[in-house]
Design a protein around this motif. Structure first.
Motif, PDB file in Angstrom:
ATOM      1  N   ALA A   1      35.928  39.970  34.123  1.00 27.60           N
ATOM      2  CA  ALA A   1      35.846  39.819  32.669  1.00 27.60           C
ATOM      3  C   ALA A   1      34.418  40.018  32.159  1.00 27.60           C
ATOM      4  O   ALA A   1      34.192  40.713  31.163  1.00 27.60           O
ATOM      5  N   LEU A   2      33.447  39.411  32.845  1.00 24.63           N
ATOM      6  CA  LEU A   2      32.057  39.490  32.402  1.00 24.63           C
ATOM      7  C   LEU A   2      31.541  40.930  32.429  1.00 24.63           C
ATOM      8  O   LEU A   2      30.956  41.419  31.456  1.00 24.63           O
ATOM      9  N   SER A   3      31.763  41.628  33.528  1.00 27.22           N
ATOM     10  CA  SER A   3      31.284  43.012  33.642  1.00 27.22           C
ATOM     11  C   SER A   3      31.977  43.943  32.656  1.00 27.22           C
ATOM     12  O   SER A   3      31.360  44.840  32.077  1.00 27.22           O
ATOM     13  N   ILE A   4      33.267  43.741  32.445  1.00 29.15           N
ATOM     14  CA  ILE A   4      34.011  44.586  31.511  1.00 29.15           C
ATOM     15  C   ILE A   4      33.500  44.381  30.087  1.00 29.15           C
ATOM     16  O   ILE A   4      33.267  45.350  29.354  1.00 29.15           O
ATOM     17  N   PHE A   5      33.292  43.135  29.685  1.00 30.69           N
ATOM     18  CA  PHE A   5      32.760  42.860  28.355  1.00 30.69           C
ATOM     19  C   PHE A   5      31.337  43.416  28.224  1.00 30.69           C
ATOM     20  O   PHE A   5      30.997  44.054  27.228  1.00 30.69           O
ATOM     21  N   LEU A   6      30.520  43.185  29.247  1.00 36.14           N
ATOM     22  CA  LEU A   6      29.135  43.657  29.236  1.00 36.14           C
ATOM     23  C   LEU A   6      29.064  45.180  29.123  1.00 36.14           C
ATOM     24  O   LEU A   6      28.188  45.723  28.442  1.00 36.14           O
ATOM     25  N   SER A   7      29.993  45.871  29.760  1.00 34.41           N
ATOM     26  CA  SER A   7      29.995  47.336  29.745  1.00 34.41           C
ATOM     27  C   SER A   7      30.171  47.898  28.342  1.00 34.41           C
ATOM     28  O   SER A   7      29.797  49.047  28.072  1.00 34.41           O
ATOM     29  N   GLN A   8      30.732  47.090  27.440  1.00 35.36           N
ATOM     30  CA  GLN A   8      30.972  47.558  26.072  1.00 35.36           C
ATOM     31  C   GLN A   8      29.700  47.558  25.225  1.00 35.36           C
ATOM     32  O   GLN A   8      29.688  48.086  24.115  1.00 35.36           O
ATOM     33  N   ARG A   9      28.628  46.967  25.733  1.00 32.90           N
ATOM     34  CA  ARG A   9      27.375  46.939  24.975  1.00 32.90           C
ATOM     35  C   ARG A   9      26.642  48.278  25.018  1.00 32.90           C
ATOM     36  O   ARG A   9      25.849  48.573  24.149  1.00 32.90           O
TER      37      ARG A   9
END
Length: 256
Positions: free
Chosen positions: A58-66
């Motif tokens: 979840a963290l990496s997927i959300f972070l990738s959207q930045r």
């Protein structure tokens, strides 16, 4: 890959069109995951990121959207979590940007340095919150226990390993309970990190902090800055919605 009966599909943040599957028996993302992803310092020079202990990713997927220009390595020790993370990455079509590593971080970083692996600009981790000797709740699953308690990985080990694989002045960010701040600061200084940004996170204005965001930099000058507190909910305890500031953080902050 077949979806398991224990997997539940959830949105990741607000109005993002990002979804992940979570396992009821395993670690599930919460506000700390979202805040960690958005509070971490990223800029146009940020290219390589490592997430330690990705679980369902979840963290990496959300972070990738930045930013579309960052590549993320995400390491996880649990086989069941890797299986779930792989499905979530594929579902969000992020196979070219998030690389899963199934390994024990304590072993992996030693092999990585021996092979002269390229160092990271940013390392991010939502670490196990509780010491191994902390009283354990009954009926907690083995996978959840490993994600929340220092069974396989301690804060000190995270910081030690990170110091070997991060660029000079690279960023290391974590969210931890306030009770672990002294442990964290001692380890940071021991391994040549300087805690630079601290943000205390409170449920409400009159309630004590439940989380602390810590961002450190490697081999840089001294000086720690306590930024304004974050408050999750209104003063009125009958109201459980998030404040506007928190709602804004539930959407990825794009790198300009």
């Amino acid at each position: 890959m077949k979806i398991k009966n224990t997997w539940v599909k959830n949105s990741l943040g607000y109005d993002n069109n990002i979804y992940i599957y979570q396992d009821k028996k395993m670690f599930n993302y919460s506000v700390d995951t979202i805040l960690l992803a958005n509070l971490t310092s990223l800029n146009r020079k940020t290219k390589r990121i490592l997430e330690i202990g990705t679980n369902n990713c979840a963290l990496s997927i959300f972070l990738s959207q930045r930013s579309k220009n960052i590549k993320i390595d995400a390491i996880e020790i649990q086989k069941e979590a890797i299986e779930l993370a792989k499905y979530n990455i594929e579902m969000n079509k992020l196979e070219n940007r998030i690389n899963l590593i199934h390994n024990d971080f304590n072993n992996w970083w030693k092999i990585y340095t021996k092979n002269q692996g390229k160092k990271y600009d940013v390392i991010i981790c939502n670490p196990p919150f509780y010491r191994k000797e902390t009283k354990i709740k009954k009926n907690i699953s083995k996978s959840l226990l490993q994600a929340t308690h220092e069974i396989s990985l301690t804060i000190d080990q995270i910081i030690e390993g990170s110091s070997k694989i991060i660029n000079q002045k690279g960023y290391l960010s974590m969210i931890i309970p306030p009770e672990r701040l002294v442990d964290c600061f001692v380890s940071l200084r021991k391994y040549c990190f300087e805690p630079k940004r601290i943000i205390m996170i409170h449920p409400r204005v009159k309630q004590k902090a439940i989380l602390a965001f810590v961002e450190a930099r490697f081999q840089t000058g001294w000086g720690t800055h306590f930024e304004p507190n974050l408050y999750l909910h209104p003063d009125d305890e009958s109201k459980h919605e998030y404040l506007e500031e928190i709602i804004r953080l539930y959407k990825p902050i794009k790198i300009k």
